[in-house]
Design a protein around this motif. Structure first.
Motif: not given
Lengths: 388, 185
Positions: A17, A188, A297, B34, B59-63
């Motif tokens: 990770y 991460h 993304r 994430t 996960v496309l949007y990490p926030y």
């Protein structure tokens, strides 16, 4: 090019990770990087930290340099000493590296530079993301030359593409950039590092002929000259000045023509072999979204929305940003209504899309000045506009 | 998709909570997760947060934009992040360190004296692990086994046992809390 397997010493096989920064370091170590010289700068410092901890354990060297200009100089020296070498930085440090990046291009020295981009210009946003150095990667040093630049969209790709960067750099004897950003760098995620025997590396093209016959800049059949290790008894000269096959300065237009054409052609003529794209649902697409790195993304979310709204949409993710997929864009420009190009800057790669589309299809830019990733809604709006 | 936000003050091990959860979910629970952290001019002692986005797919949007789950271990962090919690979300607080306002909407609030428990175990530094155990029992987003499996490498080896003890303390307290909640229903 001779292919070899990775040295298991540097490969941290297993599921981890990790954030993107740490993965850059692991990618470098797996690729056989045994020399790191750099100057810490947010948001790339974690890469340097990991190298400082890990590289001595695998028989490599870590040096914290006085600045970024010197970092590249150290890399060039290490490579001519026979090592694979890498550094990492962010915007302000990238600017300082430019002079010697040009030297590495002229000396045809394979080095890998990761740029964990943050918002600029100047000191800008030290802790927040950007994709504003994409043109600088291509044009930042003076004179004509070509480089290779890759753009990872995840910590996993920070690992994979750093290995790829080393392989390309060795194959073409050219500085190669891993253009990531703060978001990927500090995010991460699961990273799977394969066993060493599954990692294929490109061995440097060593010269093995008679010691007095070595010519450091005589192109081989594949355009790429052989290298030697300083200290192995080969006499050679290398310089930033325009040079002939022996590496000695020749200051005239004829030699300049051969020398510079070679630096540009060795990349451009091999562009098809170098370029990697990820294309999805291109065939019947009316609109194609072109993006790279973290933006691709976020784009996927907007594309899902667009599909639900019935828009025929395809995507291209630029894994290789430089050299640019000129031919492919030209070809597609004849078939689509428009391209949509979201990127975290005020318009960089979109200019290339526009150039290649050459008026056949518009390129609609979705800008973002940095500090955060796009709101997928903004990309969706641009897609709707493009589909009209 | 689930958005989780851990918050507290710098030095409490808030980022560590995100790291352990993210690792447990990604490596030992077959989820995509994430972890990002607030990267500002935060200093030791001021509000900080780590954010975990959990999904069945990539996960496309990490926030995190509107978390479903908010963990707050300091008043400042609670004041800063609570307004972003979804109205049907879960709020988890250290009850000695956070004075919560009456809950908005359908927010369910769970409380634990995590720092006090950690002090009783001999080291307040493990308050975050007490909280992690409690969080695991309340949310059931990942198994306690997966969480414990994620600890090596993320807590100092010599304190692994103490951290597991702290985790169990929080987990058992959380289970009790859940059981009582069921009985009341």
């Amino acid at each position: 090019m001779k292919k070899i397997k990775a040295d298991p010493k540097g490969v941290l096989t297993g599921a981890h990770y990790l954030d993107g920064d740490h993965s850059l370091a692991e990618g470098g170590l797996a690729a056989g990087c045994r020399f790191f010289a750099g100057y810490p700068i947010t948001p790339s410092t974690e890469t340097a930290e990991r190298f400082s901890e890990r590289i001595p354990k695998v028989g490599g060297i870590f040096i914290q340099m006085e600045d970024e200009l010197a970092s590249i100089a150290a890399l060039i020296g290490a490579v001519w000493g026979g090592k694979k070498a890498m550094t990492v930085t962010s915007g302000p440090g990238f600017s300082l590296m430019m002079e010697n990046i040009g030297l590495a291009c002229m000396m045809e020295t394979p080095i890998v530079i990761a740029n964990v981009q943050r918002g600029g210009p100047s000191t800008g946003l030290p802790t927040l993301t950007g994709q504003q150095d994409m043109m600088q990667a291509k044009w930042g040093s003076h004179g004509d030359y070509e480089i290779i630049a890759l753009s990872p969209d995840s910590p996993q790709e920070c690992f994979d593409l750093t290995i790829e960067a080393f392989n390309l750099s060795e194959t073409y004897r050219v500085p190669t950039f891993v253009m990531t950003d703060e978001c990927v760098g500090h995010m991460h995620e699961k990273v799977v590092i394969p066993p060493a025997e599954e990692i294929e590396l490109v061995e440097r093209k060593w010269y093995t002929g008679p010691k007095d016959k070595y010519l450091p800049y005589k192109p081989d059949k594949d355009m790429i000259p052989f290298m030697v290790k300083a200290g192995d008894g080969y006499r050679f000269h290398t310089t930033g000045l325009t040079r002939d096959e022996r590496g000695y300065p020749v200051i005239n237009a004829e030699c300049q023509d051969v020398c510079v054409h070679h630096l540009v052609d060795k990349i451009n003529k091999n562009a098809d072999k170098i370029i990697k794209l990820e294309e999805q649902e291109i065939d019947n697409a009316e609109v194609i979204v072109i993006s790279y790195g973290i933006t691709s993304r976020v784009t996927t979310r907007a594309v899902e929305q667009a599909r639900k709204a019935g828009i025929k949409i395809g995507t291209i993710r630029l894994i290789t940003v430089w050299p640019f997929p000129e031919k492919r864009i030209k070809e597609l420009a004849k078939k689509v209504k428009a391209f949509v190009v979201p990127e975290i800057n005020c318009g960089q790669v979109v200019l290339e899309v526009e150039r290649c589309a050459a008026g056949q299809a518009p390129a609609i830019h979705v800008p973002h000045c940095g500090g955060w990733v796009h709101d997928p809604d903004d990309i969706f709006k641009a897609i709707k506009e493009a589909a009209k | 998709m689930t958005e989780i936000q851990f918050s507290g003050f710098g030095g409490q091990g808030i980022i560590r909570l995100g790291l352990i959860s993210g690792k447990a979910l990604s490596l030992y629970a077959k989820k995509h997760a994430t972890m990002t952290q607030s990267f500002g001019p935060e200093a030791r002692g001021s509000a900080c947060s780590s954010q975990v986005v959990v999904s069945e797919d990539r996960v496309l949007y990490p926030y995190v934009s509107m978390p479903e789950i908010l963990v707050s271990m300091s008043q400042e962090a609670y004041d800063k992040y609570e307004p972003e919690l979804r109205e049907d979300g879960i709020l988890i607080i250290d009850k000695d360190l956070v004075k919560a306002r009456p809950a908005r909407g359908k927010i369910r609030t769970y409380e634990i004296p995590s720092t006090r428990f950690a002090e009783e175990l001999g080291n307040r530094i493990t308050a975050n692990l007490v909280m992690l155990g409690f969080f695991t029992a309340i949310t059931q987003i990942v198994s306690p086994e997966a969480m414990k499996k994620a600890l090596p490498g993320l807590v100092p080896g010599r304190f692994l046992d103490l951290n597991i003890k702290a985790f169990d303390k929080g987990y058992n307290y959380g289970k009790k809390t859940k059981d009582e909640e069921k009985k009341q229903k």
